[in-house]
Design an enzyme around this catalytic site. Structure first.
Site, PDB file in Angstrom:
ATOM      1  N   ARG A  24      -9.558  -3.383  17.090  1.00 14.50           N
ATOM      2  CA  ARG A  24      -8.282  -3.146  16.382  1.00 14.50           C
ATOM      3  C   ARG A  24      -7.626  -1.795  16.602  1.00 14.50           C
ATOM      4  O   ARG A  24      -6.622  -1.509  15.957  1.00 14.50           O
ATOM      5  CB  ARG A  24      -8.469  -3.332  14.868  1.00 14.50           C
ATOM      6  CG  ARG A  24      -9.154  -4.625  14.430  1.00 14.50           C
ATOM      7  CD  ARG A  24      -8.420  -5.835  14.895  1.00 14.50           C
ATOM      8  NE  ARG A  24      -8.858  -7.059  14.218  1.00 14.50           N
ATOM      9  CZ  ARG A  24      -8.656  -8.269  14.681  1.00 14.50           C
ATOM     10  NH1 ARG A  24      -8.028  -8.458  15.828  1.00 14.50           N
ATOM     11  NH2 ARG A  24      -9.055  -9.324  14.021  1.00 14.50           N
ATOM     12  N   ASN A  60      -5.972  -7.543  22.290  1.00 10.69           N
ATOM     13  CA  ASN A  60      -4.895  -7.882  21.346  1.00 10.69           C
ATOM     14  C   ASN A  60      -4.757  -6.835  20.244  1.00 10.69           C
ATOM     15  O   ASN A  60      -4.756  -7.141  19.056  1.00 10.69           O
ATOM     16  CB  ASN A  60      -5.095  -9.285  20.752  1.00 10.69           C
ATOM     17  CG  ASN A  60      -6.437  -9.484  20.076  1.00 10.69           C
ATOM     18  OD1 ASN A  60      -7.398  -8.799  20.387  1.00 10.69           O
ATOM     19  ND2 ASN A  60      -6.494 -10.416  19.149  1.00 10.69           N
ATOM     20  N   LYS A  81      -8.337 -10.702  30.218  1.00 13.36           N
ATOM     21  CA  LYS A  81      -8.478 -11.683  29.125  1.00 13.36           C
ATOM     22  C   LYS A  81      -7.139 -12.372  28.916  1.00 13.36           C
ATOM     23  O   LYS A  81      -6.097 -11.721  28.884  1.00 13.36           O
ATOM     24  CB  LYS A  81      -8.894 -10.965  27.839  1.00 13.36           C
ATOM     25  CG  LYS A  81      -8.589 -11.707  26.523  1.00 13.36           C
ATOM     26  CD  LYS A  81      -9.593 -12.802  26.224  1.00 13.36           C
ATOM     27  CE  LYS A  81      -9.223 -13.608  24.972  1.00 13.36           C
ATOM     28  NZ  LYS A  81      -9.602 -12.999  23.718  1.00 13.36           N
ATOM     29  N   HIS A 140      -9.310 -17.559  26.138  1.00 15.01           N
ATOM     30  CA  HIS A 140      -9.291 -18.274  24.855  1.00 15.01           C
ATOM     31  C   HIS A 140      -8.517 -19.562  25.112  1.00 15.01           C
ATOM     32  O   HIS A 140      -7.303 -19.533  25.308  1.00 15.01           O
ATOM     33  CB  HIS A 140      -8.599 -17.410  23.800  1.00 15.01           C
ATOM     34  CG  HIS A 140      -8.477 -18.050  22.453  1.00 15.01           C
ATOM     35  ND1 HIS A 140      -8.912 -17.440  21.300  1.00 15.01           N
ATOM     36  CD2 HIS A 140      -7.973 -19.242  22.060  1.00 15.01           C
ATOM     37  CE1 HIS A 140      -8.679 -18.234  20.266  1.00 15.01           C
ATOM     38  NE2 HIS A 140      -8.100 -19.336  20.700  1.00 15.01           N
ATOM     39  N   ASP A 197     -17.336 -12.562  18.899  1.00 16.61           N
ATOM     40  CA  ASP A 197     -15.917 -12.648  18.526  1.00 16.61           C
ATOM     41  C   ASP A 197     -15.668 -11.923  17.201  1.00 16.61           C
ATOM     42  O   ASP A 197     -14.948 -12.432  16.335  1.00 16.61           O
ATOM     43  CB  ASP A 197     -15.424 -14.095  18.454  1.00 16.61           C
ATOM     44  CG  ASP A 197     -13.903 -14.189  18.389  1.00 16.61           C
ATOM     45  OD1 ASP A 197     -13.226 -13.161  18.567  1.00 16.61           O
ATOM     46  OD2 ASP A 197     -13.394 -15.294  18.144  1.00 16.61           O
ATOM     47  N   HIS A 207     -10.531  -8.730   9.544  1.00 19.46           N
ATOM     48  CA  HIS A 207      -9.283  -8.568   8.783  1.00 19.46           C
ATOM     49  C   HIS A 207      -9.700  -8.122   7.390  1.00 19.46           C
ATOM     50  O   HIS A 207     -10.822  -8.400   6.957  1.00 19.46           O
ATOM     51  CB  HIS A 207      -8.533  -9.904   8.684  1.00 19.46           C
ATOM     52  CG  HIS A 207      -8.170 -10.514  10.004  1.00 19.46           C
ATOM     53  ND1 HIS A 207      -7.098 -10.081  10.762  1.00 19.46           N
ATOM     54  CD2 HIS A 207      -8.758 -11.507  10.727  1.00 19.46           C
ATOM     55  CE1 HIS A 207      -7.026 -10.800  11.881  1.00 19.46           C
ATOM     56  NE2 HIS A 207      -8.023 -11.670  11.883  1.00 19.46           N
TER      57      HIS A 207
HETATM   58  O1  DOR Z   1     -10.069 -16.139  14.980  1.00 20.74           O
HETATM   59  C1  DOR Z   1      -9.738 -15.370  15.865  1.00 20.74           C
HETATM   60  N1  DOR Z   1      -9.382 -14.100  15.604  1.00 20.74           N
HETATM   61  N2  DOR Z   1      -9.726 -15.793  17.133  1.00 20.74           N
HETATM   62  C2  DOR Z   1      -9.188 -15.047  18.109  1.00 20.74           C
HETATM   63  O2  DOR Z   1      -9.163 -15.476  19.209  1.00 20.74           O
HETATM   64  C3  DOR Z   1      -8.594 -13.740  17.829  1.00 20.74           C
HETATM   65  C4  DOR Z   1      -9.213 -13.171  16.651  1.00 20.74           C
HETATM   66  C5  DOR Z   1      -8.506 -11.941  16.149  1.00 20.74           C
HETATM   67  O3  DOR Z   1      -8.235 -11.048  16.960  1.00 20.74           O
HETATM   68  O4  DOR Z   1      -8.284 -11.840  14.953  1.00 20.74           O
END
Ligand code: DOR
Length: 442
Positions: free
Chosen positions: A65, A95, A148, A180, A305, A309
């Site tokens: 993040r 991301n 990716k 993905h 993974d 959050h």
């Molecule tokens: O559930 C997910 N959260 N799948 C993903 O591919 C991305 C990830 C995220 O970055 O929160």
């Protein structure tokens, strides 16, 4: 003059050929000797009696993040969580905000990680239609884990929904592309199922089996057409496993601990949107197909993974709640518990978490206990009984879907290039993680 800087003494060592009683001598951050080393002058000794010494665990899929979303996690808290959980190396996803889609953004992550990362690290470059033509050069930047691609939208704006864009990324470069695979057109078509609000257990209906299978089929077709190796992340269905078995010339396979451990609808009943991730946790029939793919050798790698959050975000009403759950710190405990339950062998776990990543991504000097390799070790107690608790998690998000779960097996120490960075759940020293080195051309 001491012979070694550190000796891991008296453990059962998981060597490439199997487990054996041995000491390991470390000099200058590398493995300098494996065998009986009693009586040698050493600077430091880690007592590993009663413990198993595994090659350092490499988690090839985490989201930390930073930059941009550091209220959820940052490189310091994410890597602290990794080291606390016995993970010695992580590959981090693009991301973030801004997206990691060009060399300055990649370099910025290495700059931020210096002196703050508790473990070794590599960063993925996001593949888009716009940057596709540069990716052949950019994927070879030092410390870059490769490219990716998100075929279906998830957290953040990184997306490559159509075949033309995907093919242009696959056609530029040589390294294995991590993907993905969820089909964006189908996700959009099915969005009305949940758009106006629904219980979180509708998540696997919206992002259904066909959503995953359609994307994986499209990807594999293009991979073979372009001759480009792809790494298909977090597989959740038996139909995809059947397909992947037909494409071993171009495809490698990842599963996550949570898809092997949690099951719908129970997880949504218990956890609501805390169990929400992409691709979704599915029912027991699908989960069993993932275990079969571990048994029959199809799965190459285990990635967590880790996608934190905040609880506040996760508690928004579904489907406004974001997808993803933390996992880098619970990967080793969960999988050791599965080992204790007889669901896989310790040797197969090491194959998935160390040897597999090394083989697929061409990591230099990591992934096995071997003379001259980095002295990265995950020291575990296979018999320790512990309870996973949210309060023990180092992730900034401060929660885990496995809170309250009793497990058998626990990481007791994390050693990275000869430095003991975790012992009995305490982090030691200062963050000194370094970029991963890759074998040239891989
Ligand atoms: O559930 C997910 N959260 N799948 C993903 O591919 C991305 C990830 C995220 O970055 O929160």
């Amino acid at each position: 003059m001491t012979a070694f800087d550190l000796v891991l003494a008296g453990g059962t060592v998981v060597l490439p050929g199997g487990a054996a009683e041995a000491d390991i001598g470390v000099r200058d951050g590398r493995i300098a000797a494996v065998g009986a080393l009693a009586g040698q002058a050493v600077a430091d000794r880690l007592d590993c009696r009663g413990l198993h010494v595994l090659p350092g665990v490499i988690d090839t899929q985490v989201h930390f993040r930073e930059p941009g979303l550091t209220h959820k996690e940052d490189l310091e808290t994410g890597t602290a969580s990794a080291a606390a959980g016995g993970v010695t190396t992580i590959f981090e996803m693009p991301n973030t905000k801004p997206l990691t889609v060009d060399p300055p953004a990649l370099q910025d992550k290495f700059t931020r990680a210096r002196g703050r990362a508790w473990c070794d690290h590599a960063f993925f470059m996001g593949g888009t239609a716009e940057n596709a033509e540069h990716l052949g050069d950019w994927e070879r930047l030092p410390g870059c884990a490769g490219v990716k691609v998100f075929m279906g939208s998830s957290t953040g704006s990184l997306l490559l929904p159509d075949d033309d864009g995907l093919e242009s990324v696959l056609a530029n470069g040589r390294r294995r592309v991590a993907v993905h695979a969820e089909d964006e057109p189908r996700l959009e078509e099915r969005w009305p199922l949940v758009a106006d609000g629904a219980p979180a257990h509708r998540h696997p209906d919206w992002r259904d089996i066909d959503t995953a299978v359609t994307a994986t089929r499209r990807l594999l077709t293009l991979a073979r057409k372009t001759g480009r190796p792809v790494h298909v992340l977090h597989i959740t269905t038996g139909a995809e496993m059947d397909l992947l078995a037909q494409y071993r010339d171009v495809a490698s396979v990842e599963v996550t601990p949570q898809h092997l451990t949690l099951v719908a609808p129970d997880c949504y009943d218990r956890l609501g949107s805390l169990a929400q991730m992409n691709p979704p946790i599915r029912d027991d029939e699908q989960r069993q197909t993932l275990w079969r793919a571990i048994d029959n050798g199809l799965v190459d790698v285990m990635g967590s993974d880790h996608a934190p959050h905040t609880l506040e975000e996760k508690h928004k009403p579904y489907p406004q709640s974001p997808s993803g759950m933390p996992g880098v710190q619970t990967l080793v405990p969960l999988m050791l518990d599965h080992v204790a339950a007889g669901r896989l062998t310790l040797q197969r776990l090491v194959d998935l978490t160390s040897a597999g990543p090394q083989r697929l991504f061409g990591i230099s000097g990591k992934g096995r206990i071997s003379l001259g390799y980095d002295a990265d070790f995950t020291v575990v107690d296979l018999k320790a009984r512990r309870t996973i608790e949210a309060s023990g998690m180092r992730s900034r998000c401060g929660w885990t879907p496995f809170d309250g779960m009793s497990v058998t097996g626990w990481p007791m120490a994390t050693v990275i290039r000869g430095a003991v960075v975790m012992r009995e759940d305490e982090l030691l020293g200062a963050p000194a993680g370094e970029p991963v080195r890759f074998i040239d051309g891989q």
